[in-house]
Scaffold this motif. Structure first.
Motif, mmCIF file in Angstrom:
data_model
loop_
_atom_site.group_PDB
_atom_site.id
_atom_site.type_symbol
_atom_site.label_atom_id
_atom_site.label_comp_id
_atom_site.label_asym_id
_atom_site.label_seq_id
_atom_site.Cartn_x
_atom_site.Cartn_y
_atom_site.Cartn_z
ATOM 1 N N UNK A 1 0.574 4.631 -9.410
ATOM 2 C CA UNK A 1 -0.486 5.427 -8.815
ATOM 3 C C UNK A 1 -0.886 4.725 -7.523
ATOM 4 N N UNK A 2 -1.274 5.485 -6.488
ATOM 5 C CA UNK A 2 -1.562 4.838 -5.199
ATOM 6 C C UNK A 2 -2.710 3.834 -5.307
ATOM 7 N N UNK A 3 -3.726 4.144 -6.140
ATOM 8 C CA UNK A 3 -4.824 3.185 -6.311
ATOM 9 C C UNK A 3 -4.284 1.835 -6.756
ATOM 10 N N UNK A 4 -3.474 1.855 -7.805
ATOM 11 C CA UNK A 4 -2.934 0.606 -8.347
ATOM 12 C C UNK A 4 -1.975 -0.064 -7.371
ATOM 13 N N UNK A 5 -1.132 0.730 -6.737
ATOM 14 C CA UNK A 5 -0.179 0.164 -5.776
ATOM 15 C C UNK A 5 -0.917 -0.579 -4.667
ATOM 16 N N UNK A 6 -1.969 0.032 -4.138
ATOM 17 C CA UNK A 6 -2.714 -0.587 -3.047
ATOM 18 C C UNK A 6 -3.514 -1.799 -3.533
ATOM 19 N N UNK A 7 -4.030 -1.722 -4.758
ATOM 20 C CA UNK A 7 -4.735 -2.882 -5.318
ATOM 21 C C UNK A 7 -3.771 -4.051 -5.514
ATOM 22 N N UNK A 8 -2.517 -3.757 -5.877
ATOM 23 C CA UNK A 8 -1.495 -4.795 -5.970
ATOM 24 C C UNK A 8 -1.178 -5.393 -4.615
ATOM 25 N N UNK A 9 -1.122 -4.541 -3.580
ATOM 26 C CA UNK A 9 -0.899 -5.018 -2.206
ATOM 27 C C UNK A 9 -2.043 -5.937 -1.782
ATOM 28 N N UNK A 10 -3.279 -5.513 -2.045
ATOM 29 C CA UNK A 10 -4.453 -6.306 -1.657
ATOM 30 C C UNK A 10 -4.455 -7.673 -2.351
ATOM 31 N N UNK A 11 -3.928 -7.715 -3.578
ATOM 32 C CA UNK A 11 -3.879 -8.970 -4.317
ATOM 33 C C UNK A 11 -2.666 -9.821 -3.935
ATOM 34 N N UNK A 12 -1.766 -9.259 -3.109
ATOM 35 C CA UNK A 12 -0.589 -10.001 -2.660
ATOM 36 C C UNK A 12 0.432 -10.226 -3.751
ATOM 37 N N UNK A 13 0.695 -9.195 -4.560
ATOM 38 C CA UNK A 13 1.565 -9.356 -5.732
ATOM 39 C C UNK A 13 2.863 -8.561 -5.623
ATOM 40 N N UNK A 14 3.997 -9.159 -6.027
ATOM 41 C CA UNK A 14 5.214 -8.360 -6.240
ATOM 42 C C UNK A 14 5.017 -7.490 -7.473
ATOM 43 N N UNK A 15 5.692 -6.340 -7.510
ATOM 44 C CA UNK A 15 5.435 -5.374 -8.581
ATOM 45 C C UNK A 15 6.704 -4.846 -9.230
ATOM 46 N N UNK A 16 6.622 -4.606 -10.536
ATOM 47 C CA UNK A 16 7.630 -3.824 -11.250
ATOM 48 C C UNK A 16 7.147 -2.385 -11.201
ATOM 49 N N UNK A 17 7.970 -1.487 -10.667
ATOM 50 C CA UNK A 17 7.555 -0.098 -10.483
ATOM 51 C C UNK A 17 8.099 0.777 -11.608
ATOM 52 N N UNK A 18 7.185 1.544 -12.231
ATOM 53 C CA UNK A 18 7.531 2.381 -13.380
ATOM 54 C C UNK A 18 6.854 3.745 -13.192
ATOM 55 N N UNK A 19 7.310 4.558 -12.218
ATOM 56 C CA UNK A 19 6.654 5.844 -11.944
ATOM 57 C C UNK A 19 6.920 6.872 -13.027
ATOM 58 N N UNK A 20 5.973 7.798 -13.194
ATOM 59 C CA UNK A 20 6.131 8.820 -14.233
ATOM 60 C C UNK A 20 5.766 10.230 -13.797
ATOM 61 N N UNK A 21 4.730 10.385 -12.979
ATOM 62 C CA UNK A 21 4.268 11.737 -12.643
ATOM 63 C C UNK A 21 3.555 11.722 -11.291
ATOM 64 N N UNK A 22 3.016 12.906 -10.912
ATOM 65 C CA UNK A 22 2.345 13.093 -9.616
ATOM 66 C C UNK A 22 3.259 12.601 -8.494
ATOM 67 N N UNK A 23 2.703 11.854 -7.524
ATOM 68 C CA UNK A 23 3.506 11.378 -6.389
ATOM 69 C C UNK A 23 4.021 9.966 -6.621
ATOM 70 N N UNK A 24 4.041 9.508 -7.882
ATOM 71 C CA UNK A 24 4.339 8.102 -8.176
ATOM 72 C C UNK A 24 5.752 7.681 -7.781
#
Length: 475
Positions: A361-384
């Motif tokens: 979700x964009x909220x979570x993605x951006x919060x991860x960016x703000x925290x400076x974290x690499x991410x495992x991406x697991x999209x499911x619905x909407x624009x994910x």
């Protein structure tokens, strides 16, 4: 007209993932001296009141339609309580009935601007009735907004021979490839949702413009493309979550946490820097017990300490956990399972956290960016899937678990296996690849924080928006 004389009214869609960023946005306005009002229904007031924090913001309520009008159960005023397919359509129809109460409030309040969620397409005409501009807030960044616009306009998905054949999104920088399987899937009988999206697009084009929850340095090519090539007026004012500056604001943002914040911080304090992976799939996603079991085993096999947020609901008793799991993992201090709402921003910002497994979700993605974290991406619905593409291929701070199909909130695809989850977690937590991603993520984090400070790109764009709102053509 000074900031204190300008009155902006915010109208978030009643879903947690829409309300929280909209409240953060309202706080940005209030912190800059703008008179700010949030309109919601009575049962959503506690969530908003918590998230408003110390900001001076007025909350006004309008009545949600009755069960007799909507067919929904009593007290169903938030999408959180309408997750089944039949209920979500009834819920969307119910929100259309908020038009008259909102217009009555606009008549009373006389705001200078209405910032309304994309799911209220009628808000553009409602604002026009009172001679005020309507601004759309999706809560998204420029990349997903560009993809949504280009896919809608050029329909490349109609020119492929199968759901798995990749296509390049036309008129979009970066050679972005998708498949039909990754696009939002709307059942043919679901005319309500299809019509709502069509109306939302039309009303956006007629509106005063769009506020993006992003910052210029994150996606400059797509910010320019959205404005200059797609011809949309837009202001980037994000990341709006950065308005939560102290630990109390971070802890109180959203619903009441299912874990004591001090207990959570104490657990994290016992861990080394960048050693913990945080796992959360948002407030709407429900997994099968088989998938939850695979996640549990994959996290354990990764050997990384973890905090895992499990959505409260039918799986609450955790009977699906492998035998002895809680004793091995929680008892041994290796894992912390939060059953319900978690203070996500507070956890992500802790130095012990070194990676994030997210639904994108964009909220979570951006919060991860703000925290400076690499991410495992697991999209499911909407624009994910678009957001995952952005994290993995554009800014290169994410790795996917290999899901290829838009499956909706109820998680209906075959389970992602524990070996895949283990491998993905290790890729973002240990080794050269992880360190390169972490370095890029930390650089983006610094840019995000600079953007919202005085003189930064988002701070300056806020000034531009105020100038636009005070212009004779707007007033």
């Amino acid at each position: 007209m000074g900031n204190d004389e300008l009155h902006v009214l915010f109208f978030p869609f009643p879903a947690n993932g829409h309300i929280i960023p909209c409240v953060d946005l309202a706080r940005v306005f209030a912190m800059r001296g703008v008179k700010t009002t949030i309109v919601t229904t009575p049962l959503n007031v506690p969530l908003i009141s918590r998230t408003v924090g110390k900001a001076t913001i007025q909350i006004r309520t309008i009545k949600f339609p009755s069960p007799e009008e909507t067919g929904l159960p009593q007290g169903c005023e938030n999408s959180d309580s309408a997750l089944s397919p039949d209920k979500i359509i009834a819920f969307l129809k119910a929100t259309m009935l908020l038009r008259d109460p909102l217009e009555h409030l606009l008549q009373q309040e006389h705001p200078h601007c209405l910032v309304a969620d994309m799911f209220f397409p009628w808000a553009t005409d409602s604002a026009a009735k009172f001679g005020i501009p309507r601004i759309v807030f999706h809560g998204l960044g420029f990349f997903p907004l560009c993809v949504l616009a280009c896919v809608r306009q050029y329909r490349p998905q109609d020119k492929v021979s199968s759901y798995t054949e990749p296509f390049v999104v036309p008129n979009l920088p970066g050679e972005i490839t998708l498949t039909k399987m990754q696009l939002p899937q709307t059942p043919k009988h679901d005319e309500v949702f299809t019509q709502l999206l069509d109306e939302a697009n039309d009303s956006e084009l007629k509106s005063f413009g769009v506020i993006a929850n992003s910052f210029y340095e994150l996606e400059p090519v797509y910010a320019e493309h959205y404005r200059n090539h797609l011809g949309r007026r837009a202001w980037h004012l994000g990341p709006v979550s950065l308005c939560n500056r102290d630990s109390e604001e971070k802890a109180w943002r959203g619903k009441e946490a299912a874990i004591d914040e001090h207990e959570c911080m104490k657990w994290l304090a016992s861990k080394e820097k960048d050693s913990v992976v945080y796992v959360c799939f948002g407030s709407m996603t429900s997994f099968s017990e088989a998938q939850l079991r695979e996640i549990a085993l994959g996290l354990e096999a990764s050997g990384r300490a973890f905090i895992w947020v499990v959505k409260k609901g039918s799986n609450e008793k955790l009977e699906w956990l492998p035998e002895g799991y809680e004793d091995r993992v929680e008892g041994g201090g290796k894992g912390l399972i939060i059953r319900g709402w978690a203070p996500q921003v507070m956890i992500l910002d802790n130095e012990a956290v070194g990676g994030f497994v997210t639904h994108c979700g964009w909220n979570s993605a951006l919060e991860g960016v703000c925290a400076g974290l690499p991410m495992v991406t697991w999209p499911m619905y909407a624009e994910q899937f678009y957001n995952a593409k952005f994290l993995n291929d554009v800014v290169r701070i994410g790795v996917g678990v290999g899901v290829q199909t838009w499956i909706g909130m109820m998680g209906g695809e075959a389970a992602v296996k524990k070996e895949v989850i283990e491998k993905a977690v290790k890729r973002i937590m240990v080794g050269e690849e992880a360190e390169e991603m972490r370095k890029r993520a930390k650089e983006l984090s610094l840019m995000a924080r600079k953007a919202v400070r005085e003189g930064g790109s988002s701070y300056s764009h806020f000034n531009s928006l105020l100038q636009d709102l005070r212009s004779p053509t707007c007033m």
